[in-house]
Design a protein around this motif. Structure first.
Motif, PDB file in Angstrom:
ATOM      1  N   PHE A  28      -5.422 -12.138  -2.378  1.00 38.37           N
ATOM      2  CA  PHE A  28      -4.273 -11.844  -1.516  1.00 38.37           C
ATOM      3  C   PHE A  28      -4.636 -11.670  -0.071  1.00 38.37           C
ATOM      4  O   PHE A  28      -5.801 -11.779   0.227  1.00 38.37           O
ATOM      5  CB  PHE A  28      -4.106 -10.254  -2.109  1.00 38.37           C
ATOM      6  N   VAL A  29      -3.643 -11.671   0.680  1.00 41.77           N
ATOM      7  CA  VAL A  29      -3.829 -11.841   2.144  1.00 41.77           C
ATOM      8  C   VAL A  29      -3.175 -10.712   2.687  1.00 41.77           C
ATOM      9  O   VAL A  29      -2.141 -10.159   2.492  1.00 41.77           O
ATOM     10  CB  VAL A  29      -2.968 -13.131   2.500  1.00 41.77           C
ATOM     11  N   PHE A  30      -3.744 -10.246   3.829  1.00 44.17           N
ATOM     12  CA  PHE A  30      -3.102  -9.340   4.839  1.00 44.17           C
ATOM     13  C   PHE A  30      -3.378  -9.860   6.358  1.00 44.17           C
ATOM     14  O   PHE A  30      -4.314  -9.987   6.665  1.00 44.17           O
ATOM     15  CB  PHE A  30      -3.891  -7.857   4.826  1.00 44.17           C
ATOM     16  N   ALA A  31      -2.168 -10.061   7.008  1.00 45.03           N
ATOM     17  CA  ALA A  31      -2.014 -10.833   7.946  1.00 45.03           C
ATOM     18  C   ALA A  31      -0.713 -10.642   8.615  1.00 45.03           C
ATOM     19  O   ALA A  31       0.145 -11.260   8.876  1.00 45.03           O
ATOM     20  CB  ALA A  31      -2.454 -12.520   8.048  1.00 45.03           C
ATOM     21  N   PRO A  32      -0.488  -9.322   9.203  1.00 47.00           N
ATOM     22  CA  PRO A  32       0.673  -9.071   9.920  1.00 47.00           C
ATOM     23  C   PRO A  32       1.000  -9.841  11.070  1.00 47.00           C
ATOM     24  O   PRO A  32       0.219 -10.272  11.970  1.00 47.00           O
ATOM     25  CB  PRO A  32       0.310  -7.472  10.428  1.00 47.00           C
TER      26      PRO A  32
ATOM     27  N   MET B 197       0.768  -1.085   0.085  1.00 50.76           N
ATOM     28  CA  MET B 197      -0.007   0.102  -0.042  1.00 50.76           C
ATOM     29  C   MET B 197       0.961   1.189   0.179  1.00 50.76           C
ATOM     30  O   MET B 197       1.718   1.469   1.106  1.00 50.76           O
ATOM     31  CB  MET B 197      -0.957   0.040   1.165  1.00 50.76           C
ATOM     32  N   THR B 198       0.825   1.885  -1.209  1.00 52.47           N
ATOM     33  CA  THR B 198       1.570   3.175  -1.280  1.00 52.47           C
ATOM     34  C   THR B 198       1.280   4.161   0.115  1.00 52.47           C
ATOM     35  O   THR B 198       0.367   4.483   0.367  1.00 52.47           O
ATOM     36  CB  THR B 198       1.493   3.742  -2.510  1.00 52.47           C
ATOM     37  N   GLY B 199       2.603   4.807   0.491  1.00 54.06           N
ATOM     38  CA  GLY B 199       2.115   5.664   1.646  1.00 54.06           C
ATOM     39  C   GLY B 199       1.803   4.808   3.026  1.00 54.06           C
ATOM     40  O   GLY B 199       1.499   5.732   3.800  1.00 54.06           O
ATOM     41  N   ASP B 200       1.991   3.705   3.165  1.00 53.80           N
ATOM     42  CA  ASP B 200       1.648   2.991   4.208  1.00 53.80           C
ATOM     43  C   ASP B 200       2.471   1.792   4.344  1.00 53.80           C
ATOM     44  O   ASP B 200       3.244   1.340   3.505  1.00 53.80           O
ATOM     45  CB  ASP B 200       0.029   2.543   4.222  1.00 53.80           C
ATOM     46  N   ALA B 201       2.194   1.242   5.697  1.00 55.45           N
ATOM     47  CA  ALA B 201       3.259   0.071   5.806  1.00 55.45           C
ATOM     48  C   ALA B 201       2.271  -1.480   5.510  1.00 55.45           C
ATOM     49  O   ALA B 201       2.975  -2.597   5.935  1.00 55.45           O
ATOM     50  CB  ALA B 201       3.578  -0.132   7.395  1.00 55.45           C
ATOM     51  N   MET B 202       1.420  -1.163   4.938  1.00 55.88           N
ATOM     52  CA  MET B 202       0.581  -2.617   4.611  1.00 55.88           C
ATOM     53  C   MET B 202       1.303  -3.288   3.558  1.00 55.88           C
ATOM     54  O   MET B 202       1.649  -2.620   2.502  1.00 55.88           O
ATOM     55  CB  MET B 202      -0.832  -2.103   4.388  1.00 55.88           C
TER      56      MET B 202
END
Length: 344
Positions: free
Chosen positions: A314-318, A279-284
């Motif tokens: 797509f996956v988002f799982a910090p 994610m541009t401008g973010d740490a995601m």
């Protein structure tokens, strides 16, 4: 005489039924259920540790190292009756009398069902070591295929039929959608489905790959496998992905949007792409896997061109392992097929 004849017929029928039962048992019809989690493997007799190394090889396309399989090990002597009910078993046999060269074969439903048992044999540890690359590729292929079948079996019974109808209406494709993906967002030639989990967010996007003509002027080469984005197919895929997802998946502000990490993209030559998104401008960020279907006729709108229908997971799982989540979404991609659009 009639009574005796009738008894003979009854006896013959009983024997036939018993024979059928025995055959069914041997073929897996009466076998007990196997145990074990997805991508777990029981490794038997790997005294030199060579097979474990190939099973533990890192999965491609993930942001952090994760093994291809979770491996438990036992010696050949400790491989008892209870352990035979494991769903995935790999048995290593070093035996100069039984083998003249390394070999690998698989069986289905030997002691339980569903079950995959892979036998690896070699005349010596050195012979196996010299062939471990080819044996390892074949081993991972056999086990990944087995686990993909299991994923598809689970998915077949746990689906969001309403979302599937929407996909068919918008894009003219059939696609199995997991039942937990109940959140959605629609755009022009774009659909985003998600489970909206706070800990393991899994997503599916379907879109037509519109992109500016000057970013899409390269012919796709389906036989290429590459890393990086110097290749024409990679440039086309990344350009179209960034154009469509960058306009439809935004961050907390409109200046934040989804983009591809260019050097992460892997192409396997079957229309599948893997890599990392950010994610541009973010740490995601996180991993994705995509599949592109070539349209029978390309589209053109002004300075935009479209060549494929793309389905992506797509996956988002910090802080979480992501292997199983990505492979679950990959199973969804295997269900994709083109059908007629529906208007209702």
């Amino acid at each position: 005489m009639k009574r005796i004849a009738h008894s003979a017929v009854s006896l013959r029928s009983t024997l036939l039924l018993l024979l059928f039962a025995l055959v069914s048992c041997r073929n897996g019809g009466l076998l007990p259920r196997s145990g074990g989690q997805l991508y777990e493997v029981l490794l038997v007799g790997d005294t030199a540790g060579m097979v474990r190394s190939v099973l533990s090889a890192d999965v491609e396309g993930l942001p952090q190292p994760e093994p291809s399989f979770d491996v438990s090990e036992v010696s050949a002597e400790a491989f008892g009756n209870t352990l035979r009910y494991t769903r995935n078993i790999v048995i290593v046999d070093i035996n100069a009398e039984a083998y003249t060269r390394p070999s690998i074969r698989s069986e289905r439903n030997v002691w339980a069902q569903p079950q995959t048992v892979v036998h690896i044999g070699a005349p010596s540890a050195m012979a196996l070591r010299n062939s471990i690359d080819s044996v390892g590729r074949r081993l991972r292929f056999l086990l990944n295929r087995s686990e993909m079948k299991k994923q598809l079996s689970i998915l077949h019974h746990e689906r969001n039929v309403k979302a599937e109808k929407l996909v068919r209406k918008m894009f003219g494709i059939a696609l199995w959608i997991p039942a937990d993906m109940i959140a959605s967002k629609q755009g022009k030639d774009f659909l985003w489905l998600s489970n909206n989990s706070a800990t393991m967010m899994q997503n599916i996007v379907v879109y037509l790959d519109w992109s500016p003509v000057n970013a899409s002027d390269a012919k796709a080469n389906p036989d290429v496998r590459t890393t990086g984005y110097g290749d024409s197919e990679s440039r086309y895929f990344i350009g179209a992905r960034d154009y469509m997802l960058g306009r439809n998946i935004l961050g907390e502000t409109d200046s934040m949007h989804m983009a591809t990490v260019p050097e992460s993209v892997l192409i396997d030559g079957r229309g599948f792409y893997r890599g990392l998104w950010m994610m541009t401008g973010d740490a995601m960020g996180g991993p994705f896997v995509s599949r592109a279907f070539l349209l029978q006729q390309s589209g053109r709108q002004g300075n935009l061109v479209c060549r494929h229908i793309v389905v992506e997971g797509f996956v988002f799982a910090p802080g979480k392992t992501k292997r199983n989540a990505v492979r679950r979404l990959e199973a969804v991609l295997y269900t994709m097929r083109q059908v007629k659009r529906t208007d209702h």
